[in-house]
Design a protein around this motif. Structure first.
Motif, PDB file in Angstrom:
ATOM      1  N   VAL A 125       3.062  -2.024  13.173  1.00 14.10           N
ATOM      2  CA  VAL A 125       3.598  -1.294  12.026  1.00 14.10           C
ATOM      3  C   VAL A 125       4.166   0.020  12.546  1.00 14.10           C
ATOM      4  N   SER A 126       5.204   0.511  11.904  1.00 12.75           N
ATOM      5  CA  SER A 126       5.768   1.798  12.306  1.00 12.75           C
ATOM      6  C   SER A 126       4.842   2.923  11.850  1.00 12.75           C
ATOM      7  N   LEU A 127       4.860   4.021  12.576  1.00 12.77           N
ATOM      8  CA  LEU A 127       4.042   5.169  12.185  1.00 12.77           C
ATOM      9  C   LEU A 127       4.427   5.643  10.789  1.00 12.77           C
ATOM     10  N   GLU A 128       5.708   5.635  10.487  1.00 14.16           N
ATOM     11  CA  GLU A 128       6.172   6.079   9.173  1.00 14.16           C
ATOM     12  C   GLU A 128       5.560   5.224   8.060  1.00 14.16           C
ATOM     13  N   ARG A 129       5.587   3.918   8.239  1.00 13.66           N
ATOM     14  CA  ARG A 129       5.036   3.048   7.213  1.00 13.66           C
ATOM     15  C   ARG A 129       3.515   3.184   7.138  1.00 13.66           C
ATOM     16  N   LEU A 130       2.870   3.303   8.282  1.00 10.32           N
ATOM     17  CA  LEU A 130       1.418   3.472   8.302  1.00 10.32           C
ATOM     18  C   LEU A 130       0.993   4.674   7.472  1.00 10.32           C
ATOM     19  N   LEU A 131       1.660   5.796   7.705  1.00  9.20           N
ATOM     20  CA  LEU A 131       1.285   7.013   6.989  1.00  9.20           C
ATOM     21  C   LEU A 131       1.679   6.940   5.517  1.00  9.20           C
ATOM     22  N   GLY A 132       2.820   6.314   5.243  1.00  9.41           N
ATOM     23  CA  GLY A 132       3.286   6.232   3.866  1.00  9.41           C
ATOM     24  C   GLY A 132       2.420   5.371   2.970  1.00  9.41           C
ATOM     25  N   THR A 133       1.739   4.397   3.568  1.00  8.48           N
ATOM     26  CA  THR A 133       0.902   3.483   2.777  1.00  8.48           C
ATOM     27  C   THR A 133      -0.590   3.707   3.034  1.00  8.48           C
ATOM     28  N   TRP A 134      -0.933   4.772   3.757  1.00  9.01           N
ATOM     29  CA  TRP A 134      -2.321   4.954   4.177  1.00  9.01           C
ATOM     30  C   TRP A 134      -3.293   4.974   3.005  1.00  9.01           C
ATOM     31  N   LYS A 135      -3.043   5.828   2.022  1.00  4.69           N
ATOM     32  CA  LYS A 135      -3.988   5.953   0.905  1.00  4.69           C
ATOM     33  C   LYS A 135      -4.048   4.676   0.073  1.00  4.69           C
ATOM     34  N   GLU A 136      -2.916   4.012  -0.065  1.00  5.95           N
ATOM     35  CA  GLU A 136      -2.881   2.761  -0.811  1.00  5.95           C
ATOM     36  C   GLU A 136      -3.716   1.683  -0.139  1.00  5.95           C
TER      37      GLU A 136
END
Length: 242
Positions: free
Chosen positions: A145-156
């Motif tokens: 997974v890209s770092l951007e996507r990881l962080l963007g969906t972290w709380k979800e």
């Protein structure tokens, strides 16, 4: 005694036929014969003492005799890393299993040098490490997974889990003190690639309320060394080494 990971259900009296590769390993490499004993585990039902009833090099068959260790719970420690090249990638996977990671997640960053991963190779390394180190719960290997996507969906995806990241630019305070403040929290660890995180990535990480940067000391560590060091300090401070 040899230990092998299998996908079969394990219970007293169960008959287990091994695949060709495992059969060759037992019968040809280790020269196991009918009546010899090995340990099998499947990540669900603990470790079982099993006895060979057939020693064909194409298909070894065993019978489960007795459970010798109960199933251990899956570790809650999440570990994300920027993939490295070849042998060092294998090393990182093996050490993450040994250090008690429950999920191993490849994370693609700006400086990641590997563009394509073979998930089968990562899984094989995780299984081999579990076999050698008497780990009964083989970690889940996540899709890259890209770092951007990881962080963007972290709380979800992860809820209130905190994400600790090894930040070479962090203040040189003791990581023990920082981690002690996370006692009782669910934890994830993120380690970057060779060359570290970019300035943009570090700024993004440090701006998120669920991210906790830690220093790993005054020396610049290789990415694979940093992974082992960070996992060790987490387990020793707030993990299952206490």
């Amino acid at each position: 005694m040899p230990r092998l990971f299998v996908g079969h259900d394990l219970s007293q009296g169960a008959v287990i036929g091994l695949d060709k590769e495992q059969s060759l390993y037992l019968a040809a490499v280790l020269r196991k014969a009918v009546g010899d004993e090995v340990v099998l585990f499947n990540g669900r039902e603990g470790a079982w003492l099993c006895r060979l009833t057939s020693d064909s090099k194409k298909s070894v068959v065993l019978e489960a005799v007795e459970q010798i260790a109960p199933q251990t719970p899956v570790s809650d420690l999440w570990y994300g890393f920027a993939p490295l090249k070849s042998e060092r990638l294998d090393y990182v996977i093996q050490k993450a299993v040994e250090m008690g990671a429950g999920v191993i997640q490849p994370v693609m960053t700006q400086y990641t040098q590997v563009n394509r991963l073979k998930t089968e190779r990562l899984s094989a390394n995780a299984i081999e490490a579990a076999e050698q180190c008497e780990v009964l719960s083989v970690p889940e290997i996540g899709d890259e997974v890209s770092l951007e996507r990881l962080l963007g969906t972290w709380k979800e995806v992860h809820g209130t889990r905190k994400l600790v990241f090894a930040d070479e630019g962090a203040a040189s305070s003791s990581p023990l003190e920082t981690l002690d403040g996370l006692r009782g929290e669910r934890i994830g660890l993120l380690v970057g690639p060779e060359g570290g995180f970019s300035d943009e990535e570090r700024e993004k990480l440090n701006g998120l309320d669920f991210v906790v940067p830690i220093s790993l000391g005054p020396r610049i560590l290789r990415a694979d060394t940093a992974a082992v060091a960070a996992l060790a300090v987490i387990q020793a401070t707030i993990g299952d080494w206490r």
